[in-house]
Write a protein that holds these residues in place. Structure first.
Motif, PDB file in Angstrom:
ATOM      1  N   MET A   1       0.824  -1.374  -0.171  1.00  0.00           N
ATOM      2  CA  MET A   1      -0.086  -0.069   0.025  1.00  0.00           C
ATOM      3  C   MET A   1       1.029   1.226  -0.119  1.00  0.00           C
ATOM      4  SD  MET A   1      -3.376  -0.515   2.413  1.00  0.00           S
ATOM      5  CE  MET A   1      -2.361  -0.825   3.805  1.00  0.00           C
ATOM      6  N   GLU A   2       0.257   2.312  -0.708  1.00  0.00           N
ATOM      7  CA  GLU A   2       1.203   3.546  -0.679  1.00  0.00           C
ATOM      8  C   GLU A   2       0.647   4.271   0.535  1.00  0.00           C
ATOM      9  OE1 GLU A   2       0.797   7.757  -3.320  1.00  0.00           O
ATOM     10  OE2 GLU A   2      -0.010   5.893  -4.195  1.00  0.00           O
ATOM     11  N   PRO A   3       1.949   4.731   1.457  1.00  0.00           N
ATOM     12  CA  PRO A   3       1.561   5.523   2.558  1.00  0.00           C
ATOM     13  C   PRO A   3       1.248   6.853   2.233  1.00  0.00           C
ATOM     14  CG  PRO A   3       3.706   5.240   2.347  1.00  0.00           C
ATOM     15  CD  PRO A   3       3.480   4.331   1.206  1.00  0.00           C
ATOM     16  N   LEU A   4       0.302   7.689   3.015  1.00  0.00           N
ATOM     17  CA  LEU A   4      -0.258   8.858   2.824  1.00  0.00           C
ATOM     18  C   LEU A   4      -0.066   9.408   4.264  1.00  0.00           C
ATOM     19  CD1 LEU A   4      -3.553   8.190   0.802  1.00  0.00           C
ATOM     20  CD2 LEU A   4      -1.384   8.972  -0.080  1.00  0.00           C
TER      21      LEU A   4
ATOM     22  N   PRO B   1      -2.197   9.061   9.710  1.00  0.00           N
ATOM     23  CA  PRO B   1      -1.725   8.128   8.780  1.00  0.00           C
ATOM     24  C   PRO B   1      -2.375   7.601   7.898  1.00  0.00           C
ATOM     25  CG  PRO B   1      -1.682   7.216  10.881  1.00  0.00           C
ATOM     26  CD  PRO B   1      -2.315   8.587  11.052  1.00  0.00           C
ATOM     27  N   GLY B   2      -2.272   7.281   6.549  1.00  0.00           N
ATOM     28  CA  GLY B   2      -3.378   6.517   5.712  1.00  0.00           C
ATOM     29  C   GLY B   2      -2.313   5.817   4.842  1.00  0.00           C
ATOM     30  N   PHE B   3      -3.211   5.027   4.307  1.00  0.00           N
ATOM     31  CA  PHE B   3      -2.622   3.793   3.198  1.00  0.00           C
ATOM     32  C   PHE B   3      -3.540   4.028   2.043  1.00  0.00           C
ATOM     33  CE2 PHE B   3      -0.747   2.804   7.062  1.00  0.00           C
ATOM     34  CZ  PHE B   3       0.546   2.724   6.850  1.00  0.00           C
ATOM     35  N   LEU B   4      -3.100   3.738   0.699  1.00  0.00           N
ATOM     36  CA  LEU B   4      -3.934   4.099  -0.462  1.00  0.00           C
ATOM     37  C   LEU B   4      -3.500   2.644  -1.229  1.00  0.00           C
ATOM     38  CD1 LEU B   4      -5.777   4.822  -2.651  1.00  0.00           C
ATOM     39  CD2 LEU B   4      -3.856   6.512  -3.355  1.00  0.00           C
ATOM     40  N   GLY B   5      -4.277   1.881  -2.028  1.00  0.00           N
ATOM     41  CA  GLY B   5      -3.843   0.728  -2.744  1.00  0.00           C
ATOM     42  C   GLY B   5      -5.256   0.201  -3.349  1.00  0.00           C
ATOM     43  N   VAL B   6      -4.967  -1.048  -4.362  1.00  0.00           N
ATOM     44  CA  VAL B   6      -6.032  -1.634  -4.883  1.00  0.00           C
ATOM     45  C   VAL B   6      -5.694  -3.206  -4.488  1.00  0.00           C
ATOM     46  CG1 VAL B   6      -6.852  -2.037  -7.142  1.00  0.00           C
ATOM     47  CG2 VAL B   6      -5.797   0.021  -6.808  1.00  0.00           C
ATOM     48  N   ASP B   7      -7.119  -3.873  -3.837  1.00  0.00           N
ATOM     49  CA  ASP B   7      -6.659  -4.994  -3.727  1.00  0.00           C
ATOM     50  C   ASP B   7      -5.999  -5.383  -2.370  1.00  0.00           C
ATOM     51  OD1 ASP B   7      -8.603  -6.172  -5.595  1.00  0.00           O
ATOM     52  OD2 ASP B   7      -7.213  -6.106  -6.961  1.00  0.00           O
ATOM     53  N   VAL B   8      -6.186  -4.513  -1.408  1.00  0.00           N
ATOM     54  CA  VAL B   8      -5.236  -4.648  -0.251  1.00  0.00           C
ATOM     55  C   VAL B   8      -5.796  -5.084   0.982  1.00  0.00           C
ATOM     56  CG1 VAL B   8      -3.605  -2.942  -1.157  1.00  0.00           C
ATOM     57  CG2 VAL B   8      -5.507  -2.107   0.032  1.00  0.00           C
ATOM     58  N   GLN B   9      -6.846  -5.993   0.855  1.00  0.00           N
ATOM     59  CA  GLN B   9      -7.675  -6.527   1.889  1.00  0.00           C
ATOM     60  C   GLN B   9      -6.620  -6.974   3.107  1.00  0.00           C
ATOM     61  OE1 GLN B   9     -10.079  -9.736   0.710  1.00  0.00           O
ATOM     62  NE2 GLN B   9     -10.927  -9.895   2.931  1.00  0.00           N
TER      63      GLN B   9
ATOM     64  N   GLU C   1      -4.146  -6.231   8.410  1.00  0.00           N
ATOM     65  CA  GLU C   1      -2.725  -6.395   9.217  1.00  0.00           C
ATOM     66  C   GLU C   1      -2.732  -4.889  10.065  1.00  0.00           C
ATOM     67  OE1 GLU C   1       1.701  -6.737   8.471  1.00  0.00           O
ATOM     68  OE2 GLU C   1       0.867  -6.983   6.870  1.00  0.00           O
ATOM     69  N   GLN C   2      -3.066  -3.798   9.397  1.00  0.00           N
ATOM     70  CA  GLN C   2      -3.045  -2.562   9.934  1.00  0.00           C
ATOM     71  C   GLN C   2      -3.968  -2.519  11.180  1.00  0.00           C
ATOM     72  OE1 GLN C   2      -1.054  -0.034   9.329  1.00  0.00           O
ATOM     73  NE2 GLN C   2       0.041  -0.998   7.901  1.00  0.00           N
ATOM     74  N   LEU C   3      -5.204  -3.313  11.051  1.00  0.00           N
ATOM     75  CA  LEU C   3      -6.082  -3.071  12.171  1.00  0.00           C
ATOM     76  C   LEU C   3      -5.520  -3.988  13.333  1.00  0.00           C
ATOM     77  CD1 LEU C   3      -9.329  -3.397  10.385  1.00  0.00           C
ATOM     78  CD2 LEU C   3      -8.359  -1.242  11.260  1.00  0.00           C
ATOM     79  N   LEU C   4      -5.139  -5.117  13.106  1.00  0.00           N
ATOM     80  CA  LEU C   4      -4.392  -6.060  13.866  1.00  0.00           C
ATOM     81  C   LEU C   4      -3.178  -5.268  14.765  1.00  0.00           C
ATOM     82  CD1 LEU C   4      -4.396  -9.392  11.970  1.00  0.00           C
ATOM     83  CD2 LEU C   4      -5.806  -8.828  14.010  1.00  0.00           C
ATOM     84  N   LYS C   5      -2.287  -4.644  14.172  1.00  0.00           N
ATOM     85  CA  LYS C   5      -1.442  -3.760  14.776  1.00  0.00           C
ATOM     86  C   LYS C   5      -1.922  -2.871  15.763  1.00  0.00           C
ATOM     87  CE  LYS C   5       2.005  -4.003  10.871  1.00  0.00           C
ATOM     88  NZ  LYS C   5       2.733  -3.060   9.942  1.00  0.00           N
ATOM     89  N   LEU C   6      -3.201  -2.454  16.099  1.00  0.00           N
ATOM     90  CA  LEU C   6      -3.589  -1.541  16.725  1.00  0.00           C
ATOM     91  C   LEU C   6      -3.868  -2.387  18.203  1.00  0.00           C
ATOM     92  CD1 LEU C   6      -6.244   0.251  14.498  1.00  0.00           C
ATOM     93  CD2 LEU C   6      -3.954   1.114  15.057  1.00  0.00           C
TER      94      LEU C   6
ATOM     95  N   GLY D   1      -0.186 -14.570   5.086  1.00  0.00           N
ATOM     96  CA  GLY D   1       0.610 -14.005   4.409  1.00  0.00           C
ATOM     97  C   GLY D   1       0.675 -12.619   5.180  1.00  0.00           C
ATOM     98  N   MET D   2       0.450 -12.379   6.375  1.00  0.00           N
ATOM     99  CA  MET D   2       0.878 -11.259   6.967  1.00  0.00           C
ATOM    100  C   MET D   2       2.074 -11.361   7.748  1.00  0.00           C
ATOM    101  SD  MET D   2      -2.923 -10.573   8.274  1.00  0.00           S
ATOM    102  CE  MET D   2      -4.219 -10.629   7.162  1.00  0.00           C
ATOM    103  N   GLU D   3       2.889 -10.217   7.893  1.00  0.00           N
ATOM    104  CA  GLU D   3       4.216 -10.319   8.689  1.00  0.00           C
ATOM    105  C   GLU D   3       3.793 -10.501  10.461  1.00  0.00           C
ATOM    106  OE1 GLU D   3       6.173  -6.825   8.224  1.00  0.00           O
ATOM    107  OE2 GLU D   3       6.180  -6.938   5.864  1.00  0.00           O
ATOM    108  N   GLY D   4       4.654 -11.627  11.049  1.00  0.00           N
ATOM    109  CA  GLY D   4       4.328 -11.535  12.281  1.00  0.00           C
ATOM    110  C   GLY D   4       3.272 -12.370  12.529  1.00  0.00           C
ATOM    111  N   SER D   5       2.782 -12.358  14.000  1.00  0.00           N
ATOM    112  CA  SER D   5       1.465 -12.756  14.556  1.00  0.00           C
ATOM    113  C   SER D   5       0.854 -11.826  15.578  1.00  0.00           C
ATOM    114  CB  SER D   5       1.700 -14.229  15.115  1.00  0.00           C
ATOM    115  OG  SER D   5       2.451 -13.939  16.320  1.00  0.00           O
ATOM    116  N   HIS D   6      -0.269 -11.789  15.537  1.00  0.00           N
ATOM    117  CA  HIS D   6      -1.155 -10.621  16.369  1.00  0.00           C
ATOM    118  C   HIS D   6      -2.323 -11.467  16.943  1.00  0.00           C
ATOM    119  CE1 HIS D   6       1.153  -7.329  14.700  1.00  0.00           C
ATOM    120  NE2 HIS D   6       1.087  -7.897  13.616  1.00  0.00           N
ATOM    121  N   GLU D   7      -2.819 -11.346  18.271  1.00  0.00           N
ATOM    122  CA  GLU D   7      -4.015 -11.976  18.673  1.00  0.00           C
ATOM    123  C   GLU D   7      -4.943 -11.216  18.002  1.00  0.00           C
ATOM    124  OE1 GLU D   7      -4.712 -14.177  20.704  1.00  0.00           O
ATOM    125  OE2 GLU D   7      -2.613 -14.608  21.353  1.00  0.00           O
ATOM    126  N   ALA D   8      -6.108 -11.771  17.591  1.00  0.00           N
ATOM    127  CA  ALA D   8      -6.924 -11.083  16.764  1.00  0.00           C
ATOM    128  C   ALA D   8      -8.284 -10.673  17.933  1.00  0.00           C
ATOM    129  CB  ALA D   8      -7.758 -12.220  15.908  1.00  0.00           C
TER     130      ALA D   8
END
Length: 439
Positions: free
Chosen positions: A1-4, A15-23, A28-33, A67-74
């Motif tokens: 994703m392109e950072p904005l 912070p923001g991110f822009l992309g196509v087909d970036v589900q 992953e960004q949500l899990l990092k929170l 396919g995501m980096e690392g692991s996060h409790e959901a």
């Protein structure tokens, strides 16, 4: 994703991110929170089309084969589905969101994910801004309009008492995540709605914004993406990404200095006085907002020429931009009466900023494309409301017996001059222009 980076003056940097087909990237960004709960607020249409978009969040652990980096409790995911469109922006739905928030045990560690179009983001943002005196909220826009025009504002809102956006706050999201792939499932009306706000930017700012908009709406570009026929209107992913970038740039270059859109940022209200009135007169969900704005722009250029601010040639150039859209999406018939539209326009939420008299109304006015008339009243100009009424009549909005007797503009001895739709020329009004509050 392109950072904005969305910089709202000294109020917030988001912070923001822009992309196509970036589900996967968005999940992953949500899990990092590291939220204890995700409060997923969406609407009926988005839930039907994309209800499984965040299914990965339901897993107890995400790692390895995702396919995501690392692991996060959901986190636990709680979902609330609102009606689609402006029907969601009501006092009752806001109250229900507050009750739901407490009933599911949300905390200050919980994160609200607003997943939908502009109306959904508006009400979910307002909810987040007042629950616990402010909860974390992430915007995941699903409409073209929301991707470049709604997320680029700190405004939140609901509609009350038949008026548009008259209750709300200014509140910054924690993050903005844009997946342009959602635009593939949008109906033509929603694409045009997003394009309408870009037409507004083209008129306000000119230059690259006008060039980019006109190029995207050119017959060659549309035909090339639709097998030689623009009747099945759509735009390719690359074009959509470019337009989203352009829309974000237009807003953020101004809001960099006016986060709350009280001064220079008020220019983005251009065309909204009549737009909101038309939208509310037809009823929620009938007229896409960006298209309403395009018609509001035509009303403003009509007023500008009548006031002697805009030459016939400048108005023709301005209105030709609007015509790129309205020629493809005319207002539904029968048109409402001019009196109905004006009754709502005279209660616009901006009213009072210019200290209008009872027979005056306000909006942003232009002298030509890219040349906004500056004023000491937050870039708004006041003028006789009969100019908007005259424009409505010239566009064949319905008339009643009372209106037939009142077609002569205030202070004029001649009848209204009919206009052949948007690009027709009218004679500039003679005599002294009213006080516009010019600085």
């Amino acid at each position: 994703m392109e950072p904005l980076s969305f910089v709202f003056a000294d109020r917030a940097t988001v912070p923001g991110f822009l992309g196509v087909d970036v589900q996967k990237d968005i999940v992953e960004q949500l899990l990092k929170l590291n939220a204890d709960k995700i409060l997923l607020i969406t609407d009926e249409t988005v839930n039907e089309l994309h209800g499984n978009y965040f299914a990965e969040l339901q897993n107890t652990m995400t790692q390895g084969d995702t396919g995501m980096e690392g692991s996060h409790e959901a986190p636990a995911v709680e979902k609330y589905v609102l009606p689609s469109g402006d029907a969601a922006k009501s006092w009752s739905h806001l109250s229900e969101l507050i009750k739901w928030n407490f009933s599911i045990g949300a905390t200050k560690k919980s994160v609200v994910v607003a997943f939908g179009g502009g109306a959904l983001l508006n009400v979910a943002g307002l909810f987040a801004s007042i629950a616990y005196r402010g909860m974390k909220v992430v915007y995941v826009p699903t409409t073209f309009l929301a991707m470049h025009d709604v997320v680029t504002s700190l405004k939140t809102s609901i509609c009350f008492d038949g008026r548009k956006n008259n209750i709300g706050t200014f509140y910054a999201p924690l993050m903005i995540l844009v997946d342009v792939a959602f635009c593939r499932t949008l109906p033509k009306s929603e694409l045009f709605s997003g394009l309408g706000e870009l037409a507004k930017n083209a008129a306000l700012l000119g230059g690259e914004h006008a060039k980019g908009f006109i190029s995207a709406l050119s017959k060659d570009n549309i035909d090339s993406h639709n097998g030689g026929s623009g009747e099945e209107f759509s735009l390719g992913d690359d074009t959509m990404v470019q337009l989203v970038r352009l829309g974000i740039k237009a807003k953020m270059e101004v809001l960099l200095y006016d986060a709350y859109e009280k001064q220079s940022g008020m220019i983005f209200e251009y065309g909204h006085t009549i737009s909101h009135a038309i939208e509310k007169t037809y009823g929620d969900g009938v007229i896409p907002h960006g298209l309403g704005v395009t018609y509001g722009m035509l009303a403003c250029s009509f007023a500008s020429e009548k006031l002697g601010l805009m030459t016939p040639e400048a108005r023709e150039e301005h209105d030709a931009v609007c015509q790129l859209l309205i020629m493809r999406w005319p207002l539904p018939q029968p048109l409402p009466t001019a009196a109905e539209v004006m009754a709502r326009a005279m209660k616009d939420s901006k009213r009072g900023i210019t200290s209008e008299a009872a027979d005056e109304i306000s909006d942003v006015l232009l002298r030509k494309m890219g040349d906004v008339l500056p004023t000491s009243t937050s870039m708004l100009s006041k003028f006789p409301s009969t100019l908007f009424h005259e424009w409505l009549l010239s566009m064949d909005f319905g008339t009643g017996a009372a209106e037939e007797a009142s077609k002569v503009p205030l202070g004029s001895s001649s009848a209204a001059i009919p206009m052949k739709k948007a690009t027709s020329k009218v004679l500039a009004s003679s005599g002294e222009a009213p006080d516009l509050g010019v600085a």
